[in-house]
Scaffold this motif. Structure first.
Motif, PDB file in Angstrom:
ATOM      1  N   ASP A  74      25.169  70.456  69.770  1.00 45.32           N
ATOM      2  CA  ASP A  74      24.872  69.456  70.796  1.00 45.32           C
ATOM      3  C   ASP A  74      23.728  68.532  70.399  1.00 45.32           C
ATOM      4  O   ASP A  74      22.926  68.122  71.230  1.00 45.32           O
ATOM      5  CB  ASP A  74      24.531  70.156  72.116  1.00 45.32           C
ATOM      6  N   GLU A  75      23.663  68.175  69.116  1.00 40.85           N
ATOM      7  CA  GLU A  75      22.607  67.269  68.688  1.00 40.85           C
ATOM      8  C   GLU A  75      22.764  65.893  69.332  1.00 40.85           C
ATOM      9  O   GLU A  75      21.775  65.180  69.542  1.00 40.85           O
ATOM     10  CB  GLU A  75      22.586  67.163  67.164  1.00 40.85           C
ATOM     11  N   THR A  76      24.006  65.494  69.614  1.00 43.05           N
ATOM     12  CA  THR A  76      24.281  64.265  70.353  1.00 43.05           C
ATOM     13  C   THR A  76      25.359  64.561  71.388  1.00 43.05           C
ATOM     14  O   THR A  76      26.085  65.549  71.281  1.00 43.05           O
ATOM     15  CB  THR A  76      24.770  63.127  69.434  1.00 43.05           C
ATOM     16  N   ASP A  77      25.472  63.684  72.382  1.00 43.77           N
ATOM     17  CA  ASP A  77      26.525  63.856  73.376  1.00 43.77           C
ATOM     18  C   ASP A  77      27.901  63.759  72.730  1.00 43.77           C
ATOM     19  O   ASP A  77      28.826  64.498  73.097  1.00 43.77           O
ATOM     20  CB  ASP A  77      26.398  62.791  74.469  1.00 43.77           C
ATOM     21  N   GLN A  78      28.042  62.837  71.752  1.00 46.16           N
ATOM     22  CA  GLN A  78      29.338  62.684  71.089  1.00 46.16           C
ATOM     23  C   GLN A  78      29.719  63.941  70.321  1.00 46.16           C
ATOM     24  O   GLN A  78      30.875  64.366  70.338  1.00 46.16           O
ATOM     25  CB  GLN A  78      29.306  61.481  70.119  1.00 46.16           C
ATOM     26  N   GLU A  79      28.737  64.551  69.649  1.00 45.90           N
ATOM     27  CA  GLU A  79      29.006  65.778  68.907  1.00 45.90           C
ATOM     28  C   GLU A  79      29.446  66.891  69.848  1.00 45.90           C
ATOM     29  O   GLU A  79      30.411  67.619  69.563  1.00 45.90           O
ATOM     30  CB  GLU A  79      27.759  66.203  68.137  1.00 45.90           C
ATOM     31  N   LEU A  80      28.774  67.013  70.978  1.00 46.73           N
ATOM     32  CA  LEU A  80      29.139  68.063  71.932  1.00 46.73           C
ATOM     33  C   LEU A  80      30.516  67.800  72.527  1.00 46.73           C
ATOM     34  O   LEU A  80      31.305  68.732  72.704  1.00 46.73           O
ATOM     35  CB  LEU A  80      28.089  68.161  73.042  1.00 46.73           C
ATOM     36  N   ASP A  81      30.826  66.545  72.832  1.00 48.19           N
ATOM     37  CA  ASP A  81      32.165  66.204  73.325  1.00 48.19           C
ATOM     38  C   ASP A  81      33.235  66.680  72.349  1.00 48.19           C
ATOM     39  O   ASP A  81      34.220  67.309  72.736  1.00 48.19           O
ATOM     40  CB  ASP A  81      32.303  64.687  73.501  1.00 48.19           C
ATOM     41  N   ARG A 141      19.311  74.014  75.709  1.00 49.55           N
ATOM     42  CA  ARG A 141      20.677  74.116  75.190  1.00 49.55           C
ATOM     43  C   ARG A 141      21.556  74.903  76.156  1.00 49.55           C
ATOM     44  O   ARG A 141      22.702  74.517  76.432  1.00 49.55           O
ATOM     45  CB  ARG A 141      20.672  74.782  73.813  1.00 49.55           C
ATOM     46  N   ARG A 153      22.471  72.622  78.996  1.00 43.75           N
ATOM     47  CA  ARG A 153      23.461  71.608  78.618  1.00 43.75           C
ATOM     48  C   ARG A 153      24.858  72.202  78.516  1.00 43.75           C
ATOM     49  O   ARG A 153      25.835  71.607  78.976  1.00 43.75           O
ATOM     50  CB  ARG A 153      23.066  70.955  77.278  1.00 43.75           C
ATOM     51  N   ARG A 189      28.425  71.843  81.024  1.00 42.13           N
ATOM     52  CA  ARG A 189      29.732  71.437  80.503  1.00 42.13           C
ATOM     53  C   ARG A 189      30.738  72.584  80.572  1.00 42.13           C
ATOM     54  O   ARG A 189      31.783  72.540  79.930  1.00 42.13           O
ATOM     55  CB  ARG A 189      29.584  70.954  79.062  1.00 42.13           C
ATOM     56  N   HIS A 198      28.545  61.412  61.651  1.00 40.10           N
ATOM     57  CA  HIS A 198      29.754  61.609  62.443  1.00 40.10           C
ATOM     58  C   HIS A 198      30.973  61.639  61.525  1.00 40.10           C
ATOM     59  O   HIS A 198      31.010  60.935  60.506  1.00 40.10           O
ATOM     60  CB  HIS A 198      29.941  60.467  63.452  1.00 40.10           C
TER      61      HIS A 198
END
Length: 377
Positions: free
Chosen positions: A54-61, A104, A107, A111, A314
């Motif tokens: 989850d370093e970024t929202d996009q990575e976690l998505d 973490r 977060r 989700r 990414h």
């Protein structure tokens, strides 16, 4: 001689094999091509974690989308790939790391990916092999560990069973719009070509800017029952880089065999996979700092590999902006196994012209091309 196919997928690592099977299941006629055998390249050198980063929202998505697809896969195919649904225990060594560990957990729970913040005593009780005096951590329940080459092989065999074609021993010399040329001079043509060749993307499509990040791993003899969770330091992904471009953080996986797989490090400015004793020693030292009993365990093998990475961290998933009909699935660095399922689904949706379940724009190859290069190519 030029032969005609519907879809050609180059690279039978875990990314390419999963993409090929997904496209075949979408009603396309797919040929999966590799110079060797499924899962024997980058896929064979990695750790095989299925983990929510989850370093970024996009990575976690991307991770969570893929992890839920993996859960569906294992429900349908239990035991494939020596899957161990052991969860991850993120370990905090100080109060600053503990604060981030608890964030973490918040977060992930927000989700709907179950995580539990832990005290130092709770961490010690869960894993007695950990050293005493740790600040605490977070336990992530849905994470897993797999053996990636077996999954790549399984996906390739499923492709054949479902009517696709597996072409091995075919090294691609060049990729053009609609055509592959092999080293033996033969060619294949298709409306859709997917390049999922790991490190070889840099040779076939150098404009995409995929580069290697070297990592070292070691595996122990069999010590069953001594470790229950994947152990990862909260430094993972955050460790400082030394003067020789080496970053090290502990990641230790229990294998179903009773062996422990030990990593990990990232080292830039490297061009080969020969063992570096200094880097390997650093990996073992950080692991022993968390798990002192490793000092008395037998290491039976160590190796190095390259993670295909992109400049912005990414993955690259989508159409080549210049070569019509050429698509990319590359640059996943240390998350290729975790995000393979999501990559395949995003790619299939884009090829079919369907909306994607998550925002895919951060992964499009066009981000590495200037407007000038697109206009005058």
């Amino acid at each position: 001689m030029t032969m005609k196919a519907n879809v050609l997928v180059i690279g039978a690592g875990i990314i390419g094999a999963v993409c090929a099977l997904k496209l075949q299941q979408q009603g396309l006629q797919v040929s999966l091509i590799d110079a060797a055998s499924p899962g024997c390249g980058v896929t064979a050198a990695g750790m095989g974690h299925l983990v929510a980063l989850d370093e970024t929202d996009q990575e976690l998505d991307l991770c969570l989308f893929s992890l839920r697809l993996w859960q569906e896969f294992f429900a349908e195919h239990p035991g494939v790939g020596e899957a161990s649904h052991c969860g991850t225990l993120w370990v905090a060594e100080n109060e600053a790391q503990l604060t981030e560990a608890h964030h973490r957990a918040q977060r992930l729970n927000a989700r709907l990916w179950r995580a539990e913040a832990l005290t130092g005593d709770q961490v010690q009780k869960l894993e007695p092999a950990l050293r005493q005096g740790l600040a605490g951590g977070v336990r992530v329940f849905g994470d897993s560990v797999v053996y990636p080459p077996l999954i790549a092989h399984f996906m390739a065999q499923q492709l054949v069973k479902q009517g696709g074609q597996l072409l091995l021993g075919k090294r691609v010399l060049s990729v053009d719009a609609g055509t592959l040329t092999f080293e033996d001079g033969s060619q294949l043509s298709a409306d859709t070509i997917v390049v999922a060749t790991g490190m070889d993307v840099a040779r076939l499509l150098p404009e995409v800017a995929i580069f290697g990040r070297k990592g070292h791993l070691a595996i122990t003899d069999r010590y069953p029952g001594r470790l229950s969770h994947q152990i990862v330091s909260m430094d993972y992904g955050q460790a400082a880089v030394s003067a020789d471009a080496l970053a090290v953080a502990a990641n230790v996986q229990p294998r179903p065999s009773g062996q422990w797989l030990i990593g990990s490090c990232r080292q830039d400015q490297q061009i080969d996979t020969s063992l570096d004793p200094t880097a390997l020693g650093a990996v073992l030292q950080v692991a022993m700092k968390l798990l002192p009993c490793l000092a008395d365990m037998q290491i039976i093998r160590a190796w190095a590999g390259m993670r295909p990475a992109s400049p912005d961290g990414h993955p690259v998933i989508g159409p080549h902006p210049i070569l019509k009909g050429v698509w990319l699935a590359a640059g996943h660095e240390g998350l290729g196994v975790t995000t393979a399922m999501a990559t395949a689904q995003l790619l299939a949706d884009q090829i079919a012209g369907r909306p994607c379940e998550i925002d895919h724009t951060s992964y499009l190859p066009s981000r590495f091309f200037t407007m000038r290069s697109l206009k005058y190519a």
